[in-house]
Design a protein around this motif. Structure first.
Motif, short mmCIF file in Angstrom:
data_model
loop_
_atom_site.label_atom_id
_atom_site.label_comp_id
_atom_site.label_asym_id
_atom_site.label_seq_id
_atom_site.Cartn_x
_atom_site.Cartn_y
_atom_site.Cartn_z
N UNK A 1 47.79 58.16 30.88
CA UNK A 1 47.04 57.90 29.65
C UNK A 1 47.35 56.49 29.14
N UNK A 2 48.60 56.10 29.13
CA UNK A 2 48.98 54.75 28.73
C UNK A 2 48.52 53.71 29.72
N UNK A 3 48.49 54.07 30.99
CA UNK A 3 48.05 53.16 32.04
C UNK A 3 46.57 52.81 31.85
N UNK A 4 45.76 53.79 31.53
CA UNK A 4 44.34 53.55 31.31
C UNK A 4 44.09 52.61 30.14
N UNK A 5 44.85 52.81 29.06
CA UNK A 5 44.70 51.94 27.89
C UNK A 5 45.12 50.51 28.23
N UNK A 6 46.19 50.36 29.00
CA UNK A 6 46.65 49.03 29.40
C UNK A 6 45.62 48.35 30.30
N UNK A 7 45.03 49.10 31.22
CA UNK A 7 44.00 48.54 32.10
C UNK A 7 42.79 48.07 31.31
N UNK A 8 42.40 48.84 30.31
CA UNK A 8 41.26 48.46 29.48
C UNK A 8 41.56 47.16 28.74
N UNK A 9 42.75 47.07 28.16
CA UNK A 9 43.13 45.87 27.41
C UNK A 9 43.18 44.64 28.32
N UNK A 10 43.79 44.81 29.51
CA UNK A 10 43.92 43.68 30.43
C UNK A 10 42.56 43.25 30.98
N UNK A 11 41.69 44.21 31.25
CA UNK A 11 40.37 43.85 31.77
C UNK A 11 39.54 43.11 30.71
N UNK A 12 39.70 43.51 29.46
CA UNK A 12 39.00 42.81 28.38
C UNK A 12 39.50 41.37 28.28
N UNK A 13 40.80 41.17 28.37
CA UNK A 13 41.36 39.82 28.31
C UNK A 13 40.92 38.98 29.51
N UNK A 14 40.90 39.58 30.69
CA UNK A 14 40.45 38.87 31.88
C UNK A 14 38.99 38.48 31.75
N UNK A 15 38.20 39.34 31.18
CA UNK A 15 36.79 39.03 30.94
C UNK A 15 36.62 37.85 30.00
#
Length: 96
Positions: A17-31
């Motif tokens: 659950x925490x991993x998914x939230x971290x992936x979302x945050x990192x993908x937004x920053x990469x975008x």
């Protein structure tokens, strides 16, 4: 941050659950990084009417400076230099 008193499956669920939230945050920053870099590089190519390695370095410098804006002038200078160097190396590699 996983509760070790839980069973194995519950611990796995909690950690993912925490991993998914971290992936979302990192993908937004990469975008954001990609959009800023691509926009600046495109504007430079249009303005200079050239497609060359300095465009990538200038775009990297501007992007690094913008991303480090909230951290102050020193961080902006480091972001500019680091991102420009990285962009120059990658662009040189891609053009060879």
């Amino acid at each position: 941050n996983v509760d070790t008193t839980l069973g194995t499956m519950d611990q796995i669920k909690q950690s993912y659950k925490g991993f998914g939230q971290a992936c979302t945050r990192m993908s937004r920053n990469f975008g954001k990084v990609g959009c800023v870099y691509a926009g600046v590089e495109c504007a430079l190519e249009r303005e200079r009417a050239l497609r060359d390695i300095p465009n990538a370095m200038y775009a990297g410098c501007v992007t690094g400076g913008i991303l480090a804006f909230q951290a102050g002038p020193g961080a902006m200078a480091m972001g500019c230099a680091g991102f420009a160097a990285f962009s120059g190396v990658i662009e040189t590699f891609m053009h060879s």
